[in-house]
Write a protein that holds these residues in place. Structure first.
Motif, mmCIF file in Angstrom:
data_model
loop_
_atom_site.group_PDB
_atom_site.id
_atom_site.type_symbol
_atom_site.label_atom_id
_atom_site.label_comp_id
_atom_site.label_asym_id
_atom_site.label_seq_id
_atom_site.Cartn_x
_atom_site.Cartn_y
_atom_site.Cartn_z
ATOM 1 N N PHE A 26 23.674 62.542 21.100
ATOM 2 C CA PHE A 26 22.319 62.668 21.657
ATOM 3 C C PHE A 26 21.508 62.542 20.606
ATOM 4 C CE2 PHE A 26 18.592 64.005 24.322
ATOM 5 C CZ PHE A 26 18.823 63.654 25.169
ATOM 6 N N LEU A 27 21.752 63.682 20.196
ATOM 7 C CA LEU A 27 20.349 63.686 18.972
ATOM 8 C C LEU A 27 20.081 62.320 18.302
ATOM 9 C CD1 LEU A 27 21.259 67.790 17.900
ATOM 10 C CD2 LEU A 27 18.742 66.843 19.241
ATOM 11 N N ALA A 28 21.525 61.911 18.006
ATOM 12 C CA ALA A 28 21.226 60.787 17.153
ATOM 13 C C ALA A 28 20.597 59.736 17.233
ATOM 14 C CB ALA A 28 23.088 60.323 16.668
ATOM 15 N N GLY A 29 20.604 59.398 19.343
ATOM 16 C CA GLY A 29 19.987 58.356 19.541
ATOM 17 C C GLY A 29 18.115 59.026 19.700
ATOM 18 N N LEU A 30 18.066 60.052 20.057
ATOM 19 C CA LEU A 30 16.701 59.867 20.385
ATOM 20 C C LEU A 30 15.900 60.557 19.277
ATOM 21 C CD1 LEU A 30 14.415 61.279 22.742
ATOM 22 C CD2 LEU A 30 15.678 64.180 22.003
ATOM 23 N N PHE A 31 16.382 61.132 18.656
ATOM 24 C CA PHE A 31 15.744 61.540 16.624
ATOM 25 C C PHE A 31 15.848 60.045 15.529
ATOM 26 C CE2 PHE A 31 16.057 65.707 18.346
ATOM 27 C CZ PHE A 31 14.137 65.608 19.480
ATOM 28 N N GLY A 32 16.725 59.718 15.978
ATOM 29 C CA GLY A 32 16.930 58.835 14.280
ATOM 30 C C GLY A 32 17.937 60.083 13.790
ATOM 31 N N VAL A 33 18.179 61.391 13.867
ATOM 32 C CA VAL A 33 19.151 61.876 13.081
ATOM 33 C C VAL A 33 20.718 61.309 13.472
ATOM 34 C CG1 VAL A 33 17.285 63.176 12.536
ATOM 35 C CG2 VAL A 33 18.649 64.168 13.979
ATOM 36 N N LEU A 132 5.643 67.821 11.552
ATOM 37 C CA LEU A 132 5.421 67.098 13.264
ATOM 38 C C LEU A 132 4.953 68.056 14.304
ATOM 39 C CD1 LEU A 132 9.093 66.296 13.335
ATOM 40 C CD2 LEU A 132 7.184 64.683 12.777
ATOM 41 N N LEU A 133 4.600 69.584 14.099
ATOM 42 C CA LEU A 133 3.930 70.467 14.993
ATOM 43 C C LEU A 133 2.925 70.278 15.113
ATOM 44 C CD1 LEU A 133 6.702 72.858 15.603
ATOM 45 C CD2 LEU A 133 6.133 71.664 17.182
ATOM 46 N N ARG A 134 1.987 70.362 13.488
ATOM 47 C CA ARG A 134 0.466 70.498 13.423
ATOM 48 C C ARG A 134 0.078 69.637 14.018
ATOM 49 N NH1 ARG A 134 -1.215 73.836 8.759
ATOM 50 N NH2 ARG A 134 -3.104 73.976 10.154
ATOM 51 N N GLY A 181 2.108 56.424 6.600
ATOM 52 C CA GLY A 181 1.792 56.195 7.764
ATOM 53 C C GLY A 181 2.227 55.027 8.867
ATOM 54 N N VAL A 182 3.873 55.621 8.812
ATOM 55 C CA VAL A 182 4.945 54.500 9.933
ATOM 56 C C VAL A 182 4.990 55.144 11.441
ATOM 57 C CG1 VAL A 182 7.480 53.419 10.239
ATOM 58 C CG2 VAL A 182 6.026 53.780 7.957
ATOM 59 N N PRO A 183 4.577 54.086 12.198
ATOM 60 C CA PRO A 183 4.178 55.157 13.538
ATOM 61 C C PRO A 183 5.340 56.061 14.145
ATOM 62 C CG PRO A 183 3.934 53.394 13.704
ATOM 63 C CD PRO A 183 4.506 53.000 12.234
ATOM 64 N N ILE A 184 5.557 56.856 14.619
ATOM 65 C CA ILE A 184 6.921 57.504 14.966
ATOM 66 C C ILE A 184 7.850 56.950 15.385
ATOM 67 C CG2 ILE A 184 6.331 58.890 17.105
ATOM 68 C CD1 ILE A 184 8.507 60.828 14.842
ATOM 69 N N HIS A 185 7.966 55.988 16.400
ATOM 70 C CA HIS A 185 9.272 55.402 17.184
ATOM 71 C C HIS A 185 9.890 54.647 15.870
ATOM 72 C CE1 HIS A 185 6.902 57.103 21.043
ATOM 73 N NE2 HIS A 185 8.450 56.321 21.167
ATOM 74 N N ALA A 254 5.412 63.639 21.881
ATOM 75 C CA ALA A 254 5.942 64.529 23.005
ATOM 76 C C ALA A 254 7.377 63.931 21.827
ATOM 77 C CB ALA A 254 6.576 64.298 24.392
ATOM 78 N N LEU A 255 7.540 63.193 21.378
ATOM 79 C CA LEU A 255 8.533 62.926 20.349
ATOM 80 C C LEU A 255 8.756 63.555 19.423
ATOM 81 C CD1 LEU A 255 10.944 61.126 20.284
ATOM 82 C CD2 LEU A 255 10.373 59.515 18.357
ATOM 83 N N GLU A 256 7.446 63.392 19.015
ATOM 84 C CA GLU A 256 7.442 64.389 17.249
ATOM 85 C C GLU A 256 7.143 65.936 17.712
ATOM 86 O OE1 GLU A 256 3.388 61.510 15.392
ATOM 87 O OE2 GLU A 256 2.695 63.765 17.001
ATOM 88 N N LEU A 257 6.611 66.355 18.667
ATOM 89 C CA LEU A 257 6.236 68.026 19.426
ATOM 90 C C LEU A 257 7.719 68.371 19.468
ATOM 91 C CD1 LEU A 257 4.031 69.128 21.430
ATOM 92 C CD2 LEU A 257 3.796 69.733 19.123
ATOM 93 N N ALA A 258 8.723 67.847 20.472
ATOM 94 C CA ALA A 258 10.616 68.212 20.586
ATOM 95 C C ALA A 258 11.163 67.563 19.373
ATOM 96 C CB ALA A 258 10.793 66.589 21.342
ATOM 97 N N PHE A 259 10.986 66.748 18.113
ATOM 98 C CA PHE A 259 11.587 66.555 16.894
ATOM 99 C C PHE A 259 11.528 67.377 16.239
ATOM 100 C CE2 PHE A 259 12.377 63.899 13.118
ATOM 101 C CZ PHE A 259 14.018 64.373 12.922
ATOM 102 N N GLY A 260 9.984 68.290 15.962
ATOM 103 C CA GLY A 260 9.764 69.486 15.227
ATOM 104 C C GLY A 260 9.768 70.761 15.603
ATOM 105 N N THR A 261 10.185 70.466 17.183
ATOM 106 C CA THR A 261 10.938 72.116 17.473
ATOM 107 C C THR A 261 12.650 72.172 17.116
ATOM 108 O OG1 THR A 261 9.231 72.098 19.371
ATOM 109 C CG2 THR A 261 11.057 73.239 19.674
ATOM 110 N N PHE A 262 13.108 70.835 17.082
ATOM 111 C CA PHE A 262 14.552 71.028 16.961
ATOM 112 C C PHE A 262 14.620 70.897 15.551
ATOM 113 C CE2 PHE A 262 17.760 67.745 14.688
ATOM 114 C CZ PHE A 262 19.007 68.859 15.547
ATOM 115 N N LEU A 263 13.700 70.891 15.059
ATOM 116 C CA LEU A 263 14.163 71.110 13.157
ATOM 117 C C LEU A 263 13.232 72.067 12.996
ATOM 118 C CD1 LEU A 263 12.782 68.011 11.179
ATOM 119 C CD2 LEU A 263 15.055 68.533 11.258
ATOM 120 N N ALA A 264 12.667 73.334 13.544
ATOM 121 C CA ALA A 264 12.267 74.433 13.372
ATOM 122 C C ALA A 264 13.688 75.800 14.118
ATOM 123 C CB ALA A 264 10.987 74.937 13.527
ATOM 124 N N LEU A 265 14.489 74.628 14.636
ATOM 125 C CA LEU A 265 15.340 75.798 15.018
ATOM 126 C C LEU A 265 16.648 75.782 13.995
ATOM 127 C CD1 LEU A 265 15.340 75.159 18.863
ATOM 128 C CD2 LEU A 265 14.409 77.018 17.879
#
Length: 276
Positions: A26-33, A132-134, A181-185, A254-265
Motif C-alpha cells: 500500500f505504501l509503495a503505491g501511495l508514496f512511491g516508496v 513536507l510538514l512545514r 521544484g518537481v510537483p509532489i505527484h 494532503a499527500l505531502e502531509l500524509a507522507f511527512g507524518t509517515f516519515l516522522a513516525l
C-alpha cells in the motif's frame, strides 16, 4: 508444552509478515516508496525476537526489504506510468549513478555496525518529514532540476543511502526532486521508478555481501531471508494498486502531509532503537 509455545510464536511471526506485506504494498503505491520504512523495522524486530543479534538481524532486515521491494516497486512504477506522471528522462539520467551507489552501499553493509543503518534512516526520514510538514518556500533550492552532472551525483547519493537504509529510494529521491521544484505527484511517481533501479542491484549486493557469513537465519541467501520474502510478497502485490489509486485521488497538500507524518513516525521508531 514448549513445542506448542514455539508453534504459537511461529504463527504470530508469519501473521506479522503477511500484514507487513499488505502495508508495504500500500505504501509503495501511495508514496512511491518501496515500503522499506515498514519492512526494515518489522523484519528487524522479527529476527530479533527469533534470537538473532543486531549485527545479523539488521543487515538481513535490510537485504530482505530490498528483495521485497523488487516486485512492489515494479507494480507501483507501472501503475504510476499508466497515470502519465512517471518521468522517464530522470530515470535514464539516474540509472548508472544509482547502480554505482547501490553497489557501494551493499559493500559497506557487510562491515557497518547496525547503528550506522539506523542513524542514516533517522537523518533522511527526519529531514524529509520536516520539509513536507512545514512546506516553506525556503525548503526549495530552485524551481528547476540541476544540470546533468549534479543530477548524476544526486543519483549516486540516492543509491548509496537507499542501499544502506534498505529502502527503494522513494524517501530520498522524493526529497531531492521536490527540493528542485518537481510537483509532489510527479516526484512520488518517479520515485516509484527509482525503486526498481535500486532494489534489483541492491538485493544482489546484499546476497553477495552475506555469502559465507556465520549465524544467518535458515533459508537465507546471503543477507536475504527467502522465508520472510515468500510470506510478505503475496499481500504486498495485492495492495500496491490500492495505494496508487489513493495517491492520485488526494490533493497535493494532503499527500505531502500524509507522507511527512509517515516519515516522522519512522524516524521516531529508529531514534528509539538507537537510544533504547
Amino acid at each position: 508444552m514448549d513445542i506448542l509455545a514455539n508453534q504459537t510464536v511461529l504463527i504470530e511471526i508469519a501473521a506479522a509478515l503477511v500484514l507487513a506485506g499488505a502495508a508495504i504494498g500500500f505504501l509503495a503505491g501511495l508514496f512511491g516508496v518501496g515500503g522499506g520504512a515498514i519492512s526494515v523495522p518489522v523484519f528487524y524486530e522479527i529476527f530479533g525476537a527469533l534470537g538473532y543479534p543486531p549485527d545479523i538481524a539488521m543487515p538481513v532486515a535490510v537485504g530482505t526489504s530490498l528483495a521485497v521491494i523488487i516486485p512492489t516497486s515494479i507494480v507501483s512504477a507501472r501503475a504510476h506510468n499508466a497515470k502519465g506522471t512517471l518521468d522517464m528522462a530522470i530515470l535514464k539520467t539516474w540509472a548508472v549513478p544509482v547502480l554505482i551507489g547501490v553497489m557501494l552501499g551493499s559493500f559497506i553493509a557487510r562491515y557497518a555496525a547496525p547503528e550506522v543503518f539506523q542513524a542514516v534512516f533517522v537523518t533522511i526520514a527526519s529531514v524529509n518529514a520536516v520539509k513536507l510538514l512545514r512546506r516553506g518556500k525556503s525548503w526549495q533550492l530552485r524551481d528547476t532540476l540541476p544540470g546533468p552532472w549534479v543530477m548524476r551525483l544526486g543519483g549516486g547519493g540516492i543509491g548509496l543511502v537507499s542501499a544502506i537504509m534498505g529502502i527503494g529510494g522513494g524517501a530520498v529521491s522524493n526529497l531531492f526532486l521536490t527540493l528542485h521544484g518537481v510537483p509532489i505527484h510527479r516526484a512520488v511517481s518517479t520515485s516509484a521508478g527509482v525503486g526498481v533501479l535500486i532494489a534489483i542491484p541492491g538485493t544482489v549486493g546484499y546476497i553477495l555481501a552475506g555469502m559465507g557469513k556465520d549465524g544467518l537465519p535458515p533459508a537465507s541467501l546471503g543477507f536475504v531471508s527467502l522465508a520472510a520474502f515468500a510470506l510478505t510478497i503475496p499481500t504486498s502485490l495485492l495492495t500496491t494498486r490500492f495505494g496508487v489509486a489513493m495517491a492520485h485521488r488526494m490533493e497535493r497538500r494532503a499527500l505531502e502531509l500524509a507522507f511527512g507524518t509517515f516519515l516522522a513516525l519512522v524516524a521516531l521508531r529508529f531514534l528509539y532503537a538507537l537510544f533504547a
